[in-house]
Design an enzyme around this catalytic site. Structure first.
Site, mmCIF file in Angstrom:
data_model
loop_
_atom_site.group_PDB
_atom_site.id
_atom_site.type_symbol
_atom_site.label_atom_id
_atom_site.label_comp_id
_atom_site.label_asym_id
_atom_site.label_seq_id
_atom_site.Cartn_x
_atom_site.Cartn_y
_atom_site.Cartn_z
ATOM 1 C CG ASN A 114 -1.876 1.142 1.269
ATOM 2 O OD1 ASN A 114 -1.659 2.142 0.581
ATOM 3 N ND2 ASN A 114 -2.915 1.047 2.071
ATOM 4 C CB CYS B 50 -2.947 5.397 2.701
ATOM 5 S SG CYS B 50 -4.473 4.963 3.488
ATOM 6 C CB THR C 69 -8.571 7.078 -2.318
ATOM 7 O OG1 THR C 69 -7.558 7.181 -1.317
ATOM 8 C CG2 THR C 69 -9.431 5.859 -2.053
ATOM 9 C CB CYS D 264 -36.370 15.030 -30.954
ATOM 10 S SG CYS D 264 -36.136 16.650 -30.204
ATOM 11 C CB CYS E 97 -29.376 19.427 -28.285
ATOM 12 S SG CYS E 97 -30.955 19.688 -29.125
ATOM 13 C CB CYS F 268 -25.575 23.741 -29.879
ATOM 14 S SG CYS F 268 -24.754 24.115 -31.450
ATOM 15 C CB CYS G 14 -22.457 20.314 -37.246
ATOM 16 S SG CYS G 14 -22.147 19.176 -35.887
ATOM 17 C CB CYS H 133 -18.143 19.980 -30.508
ATOM 18 S SG CYS H 133 -19.761 20.392 -29.808
#
Lengths: 448, 461
Positions: free
Chosen positions: B132, B135, B201, B345, B351, B355, B402, B405
């Protein structure tokens, strides 16, 4: 008949508000379920265009003060609307989650925020400076209170004249308590008073207060007098029939005077008729029958109200036209009716009912209540106001044919779909129009 | 039926799922229960130096209705007497010979301390040792845990001491609280560790209580950073796992890697395997729902492997590593655009706002009559569900503008409503590496870049 005292003893419980308030946890779960749509359809569907996603988002973030303020910004009578709005036809009916899921419980979330506002006195305040303008509002119903409150918020001095002893109009007197308790409507009127509006009750327009006087004393007059009593059926024995609006009123504010039969007939099939039938059923009637000359397809009550009535155990007699009250002395013992056949559509677009001669039959009843709409206001003729289909005619800014006299609410629109919230919106739009017209007139203003 | 058995650096278990060294592996009774539920192995909660714990040691990050998207803890290593731990480890291994029993250890950074703990662990009959070095709280203040893991030289030195003493497989566990995860991994390889595991962690403070203005959780009015774990850290863990799998030294060494960090479902598990893990460790999801989640971890993974034609865990392990790329090697000519399925939709317009406010302004609102409309363009007197629903405009992507992205795709609440559709860009494949090598000026000078874009047809909106 039951004694009046036994009715009044049970009335509070029998007509207690139908839906319990949402718990904090239920409100949080429901608020989190909202997608927070942009330019949301629920907001469009709401006649007052409350920014619904915003007030729900604020519930989700535990900003209840902000949530209430968001509602009040568009609708000062949010507490009433949260309870009486036909949300299935408005905001919730337009919810994007309705198709595949369950729409957000917008009405109950609004009530949650409004309950918070009431408990914490988190009410709107007037930020505008006094303008020196004054407006008289006739009638303290939904339209009048909304208009008065909005005008007050804009800095105007407002006096409301109300015929009845309590403000609130139909919210106070005409909507069954299980949908809206009296104290909610009264508290809402108190909130409007908190904006500086003076509400003078017990003053009847045309008797105690006159248009000519008001026109002299105020810069504008707003008529929001609502509609009249239940119209007559024109049948024999009608004097023994109870007026539906008075029946509801007694159940809300005059319990001691309320009498409920054991076998009750309600004539009509609108939302008020359902309210009357529900009151009778809940307050001890063994049998309640709604009598309507058309069928369930033509009923004017909302579908959810019809479902509710059936669940209450209320019976229906369709294609049935009242012909005569059968009396024993002065007391009703039955309603003689005629069978009805439906023909070609009439002026209302619904099939015209035709009574079949010789088809008389008697429905037993010891109480008969009628709830078949309200008569149109006689006020218009008295005041010399132009009318349209019997209702007061107004232009786009709610002004009548008399300059400086405006009309809003049910007296310009036949009562029906979403009348409360529509009345609130009338009040709001009229207030904005009056404010704008004051600005355009731009007379020198004297501020005391 | 897929074979879920693994042989990880010589440690065998009937499935790849081990309980990570943490509260769920605190005692023999717990691990007995976990093995009954079906866990393939358990890494015993770290034993070693004496400690005392505090109350309110677990904080959590909730988001919306999702409780414990991540947990944060200041719990130290096992606070039970070491001899009780050692006795229970021996009992568990005897009772469950087919399961992997690994013991996590952390002692002072002295060769004799590590030699002693290795001997004590080996005497229990355990299958392996996990070091370990991760920690991030408490122990690190005493020169252990992350204080070791953050310095590759220390990792290497201590691991060497352990490797000299150990006869059973040794797994070196890495802390993510470091700038470059590859360096301690290479140290482990250099020291001869049998395996690596990651991630431990992450340093974190969960929040501040807005009533008391104390940290959350408050430990007698104070608080501090603790170790962050759970579903929220998964993408960080996957990146570090992939970094090891794509590092030449680490990958060439063939050292096996036990992956962990936010595994809650079999889908998470499969992704860790695909990016190079060959054993998996789970903690937060178990702390949330109990040992029973092992059933669907195995069942779901097995069904998916059957569907995909993977016969063994080894077949899956590292299968997607060759897809991991640096930006400079991505094809700059690859073109995708968003396409909204109008039938699916629900017109929430999330959206549209994403956008138009924050991306590339290429979604339009089109009325049912086909006109381009602005949001909230309805009349103030329009209302009711029919008006609202029937006049509501449809968001439509202007594909020529467009840039692909993928923001709208990410915010859309409806499954499969927005698709990223590959379209021919009309340009030949080219990477930044190739550009900087062959057309250096383009990558260094804006004017040359402009000329290049015009030449190949790249329009920036």
């Amino acid at each position: 008949m039951e004694s009046a005292s036994s009715v009044s003893r049970d009335i509070g419980q029998a007509l207690a508000e139908q839906l319990p308030p949402l718990t904090a946890n239920a409100a949080a779960v429901e608020a989190d379920r909202c997608l927070y749509c942009y330019d949301a359809p629920c907001t469009h569907a709401c006649p007052t265009h409350i920014d619904i996603p915003s007030f729900i988002k604020k519930i989700a973030t535990h900003n209840l003060r902000g949530s209430a303020a968001t509602i009040f910004a568009s609708n000062l009578l949010g507490a009433t609307c949260a309870r009486v709005c036909p949300v299935q036809e408005l905001c919730e009916g337009a919810c994007v989650l309705g198709a595949d899921h369950k729409p957000i419980s917008i009405g109950r979330l609004q009530r949650y925020a409004m309950d918070y506002a009431r408990e914490h006195r988190s009410y709107p305040t007037v930020k505008a400076a006094p303008t020196g303008r004054s407006i008289a509002v006739i009638g303290a119903g939904a339209a009048g209170l909304s208009c008065a409150g909005e005008l007050a918020r804009l800095g105007h001095a407002v006096t409301v004249f109300e015929r009845r002893s309590l403000p609130g109009g139909l919210s106070t007197y005409g909507i069954i308590a299980l949908r809206e308790p009296v104290d909610i409507a009264i508290e809402e009127a108190r909130m409007i008073e908190g904006l500086g509006v003076e509400i003078k009750t017990g003053l009847e327009f045309g008797k105690d207060v006159f248009l000519a006087t008001l026109q002299k004393e105020f810069d504008a007059v707003v008529v929001s007098a609502g509609l009249g009593r239940t119209p007559g059926l024109g049948i024999d024995g009608e004097e023994a029939i109870v007026d539906g609006l008075e029946f509801i009123e007694a159940s809300k504010t005059g319990a001691a005077a309320l009498k409920v039969g054991r076998n009750v007939i309600v004539i009509g099939a609108g939302n008020t008729a359902v309210d009357c039938a529900t009151i009778a059923k809940r307050l001890g009637a063994d049998r309640v029958t709604m009598v309507y000359r058309r069928t369930d397809r033509e009923m004017s009550c909302y579908e959810h109200e019809y479902d509710f009535a059936r669940k209450e155990g209320i019976e229906f007699r369709f294609l049935t036209q009242p012909a005569r009250v059968v009396l024993d002395g002065s007391l009703p013992i039955g309603l003689e009716c005629l069978r009805v056949e439906l023909g070609a559509p009439d002026a209302s677009g619904r099939p015209a009912p035709t009574a079949v001669q010789g088809s008389e039959f008697v429905l037993a009843a010891d109480q008969i209540v009628k709830a078949i709409g309200q008569v149109k206001p006689s006020l218009a003729a008295q005041l010399g106001l132009e009318t349209k289909k019997g209702l007061i005619a107004v232009d786009a800014s709610f002004q009548t044919n008399i300059e400086g006299v405006y009309a809003i609410g049910d007296c310009i629109r036949a009562s029906g779909a979403a009348s409360t919230v529509m009345a609130v919106q009338d009040g709001k739009l009229a207030a904005a129009a009056i404010h704008q017209q004051f600005a355009q007139r731009a007379e020198p203003v004297e501020v005391n | 039926m897929a074979d879920l058995r693994i042989n990880f650096a010589g440690i065998k278990s009937p499935n790849p799922f081990w309980l990570a060294s943490a509260p769920p592996t605190n005692s023999g009774a717990q691990i007995h229960k976990a093995f009954e539920a079906g866990w393939g192995g358990a890494v015993w909660k770290t034993i070693g130096a004496p400690v005392l714990n505090v109350s309110n040691r677990y904080g959590a990050w909730h988001y919306g209705r999702q409780r414990m998207l991540a947990i944060n803890n200041v719990e130290l290593i096992s606070d039970r007497p070491i001899e009780i731990n050692l006795r229970e480890i021996a009992e568990i291994k005897r009772a469950w010979p087919d399961r992997a029993v690994i013991v996590s250890a952390m002692v002072e950074s002295k060769p004799e301390a590590w030699r002693d703990i290795v001997r004590l662990i080996e005497d229990t009959g355990a299958d392996g040792i996990e070091l370990n070095y991760g920690c991030p709280h408490g122990m690190s203040e005493r020169g252990m845990g992350a204080a070791v893991g953050q310095v590759p030289e220390y990792c290497e030195q201590i691991t060497r001491w352990v490797m000299e003493a150990a006869t059973i497989p040794v797994i070196m566990k890495l802390t993510p609280n470091i700038t470059n995860i590859v360096l301690p991994a290479r140290a482990g390889v250099a020291a001869g560790a049998n395996a690596l595991s990651l991630i431990n962690t992450i340093n974190s403070i969960v929040g501040v209580d807005l009533d008391t203005l104390e940290l959350t959780p408050s430990i007698g009015g104070k608080g501090g950073h603790g170790g962050y774990a759970g579903p929220a850290v998964k993408p960080i863990a996957l990146n570090m796992l992939a970094a090891l799998g794509t590092d030449e030294i680490v990958s060439k060494s063939g050292i096996p890697i036990s992956g962990m960090g936010g595994i809650a479902t079999w889908q998470d598990a499969a992704q860790f395997l695909l990016l190079g893990a060959s054993s998996l460790q789970v903690c937060t999801a178990v702390m949330h729902y109990g040992y029973r989640i092992i059933e669907d971890l195995c069942d779901g993974l097995s069904n998916w492997m059957d569907e995909k034609g993977f016969k063994t865990i080894a077949d899956v392990s590292g299968h997607s590593l060759h897809r991991v790329s640096e930006f400079k090697d991505l094809d700059l000519s690859y073109r995708a655009v968003a396409r909204i399925d109008a039938d699916k939709c629900i017109k929430c317009d999330l959206c549209y706002v994403a956008c138009n406010d924050t991306a590339h302004q290429c979604i339009d609102l089109i009325s049912p009559q086909g006109a381009l409309v602005e949001p909230r363009s309805y009349d103030v007197r329009s209302n009711g569900k029919r008006d609202a629903v029937e006049t509501r405009p449809q968001p439509v992507v202007r594909e020529e503008d467009c840039v692909g992205c993928r923001l709208c795709y990410n915010v859309c609440p409806v499954d499969d409503c927005i698709q990223m559709v590959e379209l021919p860009s009309g340009r030949s494949e080219v990477t930044w590496s190739e550009l900087s090598e062959k057309q250096t000026q383009v990558t260094e000078d804006w004017e040359t870049m402009k000329a290049y874009r015009e030449r190949v047809g790249i329009h920036i909106h």
